[in-house]
Design an enzyme around this catalytic site. Structure first.
Site, mmCIF file in Angstrom:
data_model
loop_
_atom_site.group_PDB
_atom_site.id
_atom_site.type_symbol
_atom_site.label_atom_id
_atom_site.label_comp_id
_atom_site.label_asym_id
_atom_site.label_seq_id
_atom_site.Cartn_x
_atom_site.Cartn_y
_atom_site.Cartn_z
ATOM 1 N N HIS A 51 -0.852 -8.798 8.588
ATOM 2 C CA HIS A 51 -1.845 -9.717 8.903
ATOM 3 C C HIS A 51 -0.980 -11.060 9.038
ATOM 4 O O HIS A 51 -1.855 -12.165 8.693
ATOM 5 C CB HIS A 51 -2.646 -9.791 7.618
ATOM 6 C CG HIS A 51 -3.714 -8.792 7.466
ATOM 7 N ND1 HIS A 51 -4.650 -8.661 8.455
ATOM 8 C CD2 HIS A 51 -3.637 -7.670 6.585
ATOM 9 C CE1 HIS A 51 -5.219 -7.398 8.149
ATOM 10 N NE2 HIS A 51 -4.828 -7.005 7.166
ATOM 11 N N GLU A 73 -6.425 2.686 0.935
ATOM 12 C CA GLU A 73 -7.514 1.338 0.988
ATOM 13 C C GLU A 73 -8.960 1.781 1.655
ATOM 14 O O GLU A 73 -9.453 0.848 2.456
ATOM 15 C CB GLU A 73 -6.940 0.246 1.461
ATOM 16 C CG GLU A 73 -5.899 0.473 2.717
ATOM 17 C CD GLU A 73 -5.208 -0.679 3.229
ATOM 18 O OE1 GLU A 73 -5.502 -1.747 2.763
ATOM 19 O OE2 GLU A 73 -4.174 -0.513 4.021
ATOM 20 N N ARG A 91 6.219 -4.873 5.225
ATOM 21 C CA ARG A 91 4.824 -4.173 5.560
ATOM 22 C C ARG A 91 4.683 -4.135 7.080
ATOM 23 O O ARG A 91 4.711 -5.025 7.674
ATOM 24 C CB ARG A 91 3.594 -4.790 5.082
ATOM 25 C CG ARG A 91 2.288 -3.980 5.450
ATOM 26 C CD ARG A 91 1.098 -4.379 4.599
ATOM 27 N NE ARG A 91 0.618 -5.486 4.800
ATOM 28 C CZ ARG A 91 -0.534 -5.965 4.450
ATOM 29 N NH1 ARG A 91 -1.226 -5.187 3.632
ATOM 30 N NH2 ARG A 91 -1.177 -7.106 4.497
ATOM 31 N N ASP A 116 16.971 0.206 10.740
ATOM 32 C CA ASP A 116 18.118 -0.193 11.634
ATOM 33 C C ASP A 116 18.301 -1.704 11.068
ATOM 34 O O ASP A 116 19.675 -2.225 11.038
ATOM 35 C CB ASP A 116 18.008 0.186 12.819
ATOM 36 C CG ASP A 116 18.282 1.453 12.953
ATOM 37 O OD1 ASP A 116 18.373 2.181 12.096
ATOM 38 O OD2 ASP A 116 18.113 2.098 14.335
ATOM 39 N N ASP A 130 -9.736 -4.157 1.726
ATOM 40 C CA ASP A 130 -10.115 -3.171 2.392
ATOM 41 C C ASP A 130 -10.856 -1.913 2.067
ATOM 42 O O ASP A 130 -11.836 -1.385 2.611
ATOM 43 C CB ASP A 130 -8.922 -2.487 3.265
ATOM 44 C CG ASP A 130 -8.383 -3.370 4.505
ATOM 45 O OD1 ASP A 130 -9.347 -3.832 5.347
ATOM 46 O OD2 ASP A 130 -7.275 -3.772 4.397
#
Length: 267
Positions: free
Chosen positions: A59, A163, A84, A98, A189
């Site tokens: 987001h 969620e 995230r 990586d 959510d």
């Protein structure tokens, strides 16, 4: 300053993941959401003493270069970066690992099969499917830590977000998946999926959250959640949350700025 020779560096294992180790010891970990998508702001937040900081790619306007820059900005601070991603695609997981991330938070996990796929994407063969090209990447200090591939799996930390009602229904199965270290309940959510868009405080949603946090806490996984309201955060902690996000950087600035303006306007 101590400087290691290339030979000494090469013998080193992958860096320990202090956040994962703390969860395994059962320690509370207080975190903050990072949504500025800017390394300067992220370094500021890393200097404040939170145990963990989310670099949000779902987001907030982040991509691989901005995530990498923020991982670099947090290097040397005790605050642990939790990346995230907007989705759990294998290629995206490979790229951020990586780049040096060790802990990932993946949204909208609704089944044990999905959780198993995510765990495999974070690990090298034979336990997983992660591509072994990290020698050219930041994660290995650009081939300075030759023992990385053999030791990295043990330091990977996977947090899955449950969620939706489907995720809640599959929670017990998700909790049995090897390679999942924590389950994060997404209140907003979840409330939306339950028909209460924008209101996770309704009793029906709160009861589902209470039950889910308790089930996670009773398992060998760590329970996580976000609550920027102090009283709500205390309630979630009492219900079993172990990695608890209690603030968001953009909200901290916005609230402080609005309060400052209001004091002067009202005065």
């Amino acid at each position: 300053m101590l400087r290691l020779t290339l030979t000494e560096e090469s013998a080193m294992p992958a860096p320990q993941n202090p956040f994962k180790a703390a969860l395994q010891r059962g320690e509370m970990q207080y975190g903050c959401w990072g949504a500025f998508a800017d390394p300067y702001a992220t370094e500021l937040m890393a200097s404040t003493g939170f145990d963990w900081l989310v670099i949000d790619g779902e987001h907030a306007p982040n991509d691989l270069p901005t995530i990498t820059a923020q991982l670099q900005a947090m290097h040397g601070y005790s605050t642990h970066p939790v990346v995230r991603l907007p989705m759990g695609e294998d290629w995206a997981i490979k790229q951020v690992l990586d780049a040096g991330a060790q802990t990932l938070l993946i949204p909208m996990v609704e089944s044990a099969d999905q959780a198993r796929d995510l765990a495999r994407a974070m690990r090298y063969p034979p336990a997983g499917i992660r591509g072994s090209g990290a020698m050219i990447a930041r994660a290995t200090m650009f081939a300075g830590v030759e023992n990385y591939v053999a030791t990295a799996d043990a330091q990977m930390c996977l947090l899955v977000q449950v969620e939706t009602r489907a995720g809640i229904d599959a929670l017990d199965e998700i909790l049995l998946v090897e390679g999942v270290d924590g389950v994060f309940i997404g209140p907003s959510d979840l409330a939306a999926d339950m028909g209460h868009l924008g209101d996770s405080d309704v009793p029906e949603v709160q009861e589902v959250i209470r039950n889910a946090l308790g089930r996670i806490a009773a398992s060998d996984k760590a329970a996580g959640i976000l609550a920027t309201d102090h009283e709500v955060a205390l309630r979630y902690r009492d219900w079993g949350a172990q990695f608890l996000a209690v603030a968001a950087d953009v909200l901290l600035l916005a609230q402080a700025a609005r309060a400052t303006v209001a004091r002067w306007r009202d005065g």
